[in-house]
Design a protein around this motif. Structure first.
Motif, PDB file in Angstrom:
ATOM      1  N   ASN A  38      35.052  46.413  49.576  1.00 51.35           N
ATOM      2  CA  ASN A  38      35.451  45.249  50.372  1.00 51.35           C
ATOM      3  C   ASN A  38      36.444  44.398  49.598  1.00 51.35           C
ATOM      4  O   ASN A  38      36.412  44.363  48.378  1.00 51.35           O
ATOM      5  CB  ASN A  38      34.234  44.354  50.664  1.00 51.35           C
ATOM      6  N   ASN A  39      37.279  43.719  50.352  1.00 47.31           N
ATOM      7  CA  ASN A  39      38.200  42.747  49.774  1.00 47.31           C
ATOM      8  C   ASN A  39      38.010  41.442  50.531  1.00 47.31           C
ATOM      9  O   ASN A  39      38.671  41.200  51.535  1.00 47.31           O
ATOM     10  CB  ASN A  39      39.637  43.277  49.910  1.00 47.31           C
ATOM     11  N   PRO A  40      37.050  40.614  50.076  1.00 44.90           N
ATOM     12  CA  PRO A  40      36.700  39.401  50.829  1.00 44.90           C
ATOM     13  C   PRO A  40      37.882  38.451  51.022  1.00 44.90           C
ATOM     14  O   PRO A  40      37.946  37.750  52.032  1.00 44.90           O
ATOM     15  CB  PRO A  40      35.615  38.737  49.976  1.00 44.90           C
ATOM     16  N   SER A  41      38.824  38.425  50.087  1.00 40.46           N
ATOM     17  CA  SER A  41      39.915  37.455  50.190  1.00 40.46           C
ATOM     18  C   SER A  41      40.798  37.728  51.408  1.00 40.46           C
ATOM     19  O   SER A  41      41.436  36.822  51.932  1.00 40.46           O
ATOM     20  CB  SER A  41      40.749  37.445  48.911  1.00 40.46           C
ATOM     21  N   CYS A  42      40.826  38.980  51.884  1.00 42.26           N
ATOM     22  CA  CYS A  42      41.657  39.294  53.056  1.00 42.26           C
ATOM     23  C   CYS A  42      40.798  39.749  54.225  1.00 42.26           C
ATOM     24  O   CYS A  42      41.252  39.777  55.362  1.00 42.26           O
ATOM     25  CB  CYS A  42      42.678  40.362  52.681  1.00 42.26           C
ATOM     26  N   GLY A  43      39.540  40.101  53.949  1.00 38.06           N
ATOM     27  CA  GLY A  43      38.665  40.604  55.005  1.00 38.06           C
ATOM     28  C   GLY A  43      38.807  42.098  55.247  1.00 38.06           C
ATOM     29  O   GLY A  43      38.480  42.597  56.318  1.00 38.06           O
ATOM     30  N   ASP A  44      39.307  42.816  54.254  1.00 35.07           N
ATOM     31  CA  ASP A  44      39.466  44.265  54.390  1.00 35.07           C
ATOM     32  C   ASP A  44      38.191  44.990  53.950  1.00 35.07           C
ATOM     33  O   ASP A  44      37.555  44.601  52.980  1.00 35.07           O
ATOM     34  CB  ASP A  44      40.590  44.791  53.482  1.00 35.07           C
ATOM     35  N   THR A  45      37.867  46.051  54.672  1.00 34.98           N
ATOM     36  CA  THR A  45      36.786  46.953  54.270  1.00 34.98           C
ATOM     37  C   THR A  45      37.285  48.373  54.440  1.00 34.98           C
ATOM     38  O   THR A  45      37.865  48.697  55.479  1.00 34.98           O
ATOM     39  CB  THR A  45      35.541  46.779  55.176  1.00 34.98           C
ATOM     40  N   GLY A  66      41.063  46.107  58.467  1.00 37.26           N
ATOM     41  CA  GLY A  66      41.804  45.270  57.529  1.00 37.26           C
ATOM     42  C   GLY A  66      43.241  45.112  57.952  1.00 37.26           C
ATOM     43  O   GLY A  66      43.633  45.465  59.067  1.00 37.26           O
ATOM     44  N   CYS A  67      44.014  44.607  57.026  1.00 32.98           N
ATOM     45  CA  CYS A  67      45.413  44.330  57.299  1.00 32.98           C
ATOM     46  C   CYS A  67      46.240  45.618  57.250  1.00 32.98           C
ATOM     47  O   CYS A  67      45.738  46.678  56.863  1.00 32.98           O
ATOM     48  CB  CYS A  67      45.933  43.319  56.288  1.00 32.98           C
ATOM     49  N   SER A  68      47.491  45.513  57.615  1.00 30.06           N
ATOM     50  CA  SER A  68      48.349  46.699  57.683  1.00 30.06           C
ATOM     51  C   SER A  68      48.536  47.346  56.314  1.00 30.06           C
ATOM     52  O   SER A  68      48.601  48.572  56.207  1.00 30.06           O
ATOM     53  CB  SER A  68      49.705  46.344  58.290  1.00 30.06           C
ATOM     54  N   ILE A  69      48.585  46.532  55.264  1.00 25.93           N
ATOM     55  CA  ILE A  69      48.765  47.083  53.912  1.00 25.93           C
ATOM     56  C   ILE A  69      47.548  47.929  53.537  1.00 25.93           C
ATOM     57  O   ILE A  69      47.666  49.064  53.086  1.00 25.93           O
ATOM     58  CB  ILE A  69      48.924  45.942  52.865  1.00 25.93           C
ATOM     59  N   CYS A  70      46.370  47.373  53.744  1.00 21.80           N
ATOM     60  CA  CYS A  70      45.130  48.050  53.370  1.00 21.80           C
ATOM     61  C   CYS A  70      44.919  49.328  54.177  1.00 21.80           C
ATOM     62  O   CYS A  70      44.656  50.396  53.620  1.00 21.80           O
ATOM     63  CB  CYS A  70      43.968  47.086  53.580  1.00 21.80           C
ATOM     64  N   CYS A  71      45.061  49.239  55.488  1.00 21.05           N
ATOM     65  CA  CYS A  71      44.791  50.400  56.353  1.00 21.05           C
ATOM     66  C   CYS A  71      45.845  51.483  56.170  1.00 21.05           C
ATOM     67  O   CYS A  71      45.521  52.668  56.150  1.00 21.05           O
ATOM     68  CB  CYS A  71      44.728  49.976  57.813  1.00 21.05           C
ATOM     69  N   LYS A 128      45.142  43.461  46.033  1.00 21.09           N
ATOM     70  CA  LYS A 128      43.821  44.023  46.350  1.00 21.09           C
ATOM     71  C   LYS A 128      43.856  44.825  47.645  1.00 21.09           C
ATOM     72  O   LYS A 128      43.143  45.816  47.793  1.00 21.09           O
ATOM     73  CB  LYS A 128      42.776  42.915  46.457  1.00 21.09           C
ATOM     74  N   CYS A 129      44.687  44.382  48.602  1.00 20.49           N
ATOM     75  CA  CYS A 129      44.816  45.106  49.873  1.00 20.49           C
ATOM     76  C   CYS A 129      45.357  46.510  49.608  1.00 20.49           C
ATOM     77  O   CYS A 129      44.870  47.496  50.152  1.00 20.49           O
ATOM     78  CB  CYS A 129      45.776  44.380  50.818  1.00 20.49           C
ATOM     79  N   ALA A 130      46.388  46.568  48.765  1.00 18.92           N
ATOM     80  CA  ALA A 130      47.080  47.832  48.514  1.00 18.92           C
ATOM     81  C   ALA A 130      46.258  48.785  47.662  1.00 18.92           C
ATOM     82  O   ALA A 130      46.494  49.991  47.673  1.00 18.92           O
ATOM     83  CB  ALA A 130      48.421  47.566  47.841  1.00 18.92           C
TER      84      ALA A 130
END
Ligand code: ZN
Length: 146
Positions: A38-45, A66-71, A128-130
């Motif tokens: 998880n990345n709580p700062s962006c809400g990505d899982t 999550g965001c476009s970077i993470c996914c 963290k997203c990337a």
């Protein structure tokens, strides 16, 4: 100008993977190792599933929100690392983490798509997203080794 065109190209690759992700969807198979981060700062899982056969990553699946970077990164990583040996996969992940941190990295090794995240090093909030998916795969591979 060339730099700008490159950025557009990179953005296009990221959006393509975000809209049409590769290897998406988890499988219900005990032969896969599942790692969740998880990345709580962006809400990505992300959920990454790895299947190793004789030290080769024969399959990688992913799922998450999550965001476009993470996914998109989860998709690119699954695509790039599939059918790589564990050692090669770990090397690529190491170089990718150098790239995201803005350090020297092996351009040749990352030229097939992971290089599109080069610009992320300028945005610390997105690091963290990337790296969420890549850290999950790395964790899975390292744990498997123990
Ligand atoms: Zn994110």
């Amino acid at each position: 100008m060339i730099k700008m065109n490159m950025n557009n190209l990179y953005r296009q690759v990221i959006m393509d993977h975000y809209k049409s992700p590769k290897n998406k969807g988890l499988v219900n198979d005990a032969g896969y190792l599942t790692v969740t981060l998880n990345n709580p700062s962006c809400g990505d899982t992300v959920f990454m599933q790895l299947k190793l056969e004789d030290d080769v990553l024969v399959d990688i699946r992913h799922e998450g929100t999550g965001c476009s970077i993470c996914c998109s990164a989860a998709s690119v990583i699954s695509d790039v690392l599939k059918n790589k040996t564990k050692a090669d996969a770990l090397k690529i992940l190491e170089e990718y983490h150098y790239l995201i941190q803005g350090k020297e990295y092996d351009k040749e090794l990352l030229k097939n798509d992971l290089i599109v995240y080069e610009g992320v090093s300028q945005f610390p909030a997105r690091v963290k997203c990337a790296t969420l998916a890549s850290k999950a795969v790395e964790k899975g591979l390292v744990n498997k080794e123990e």
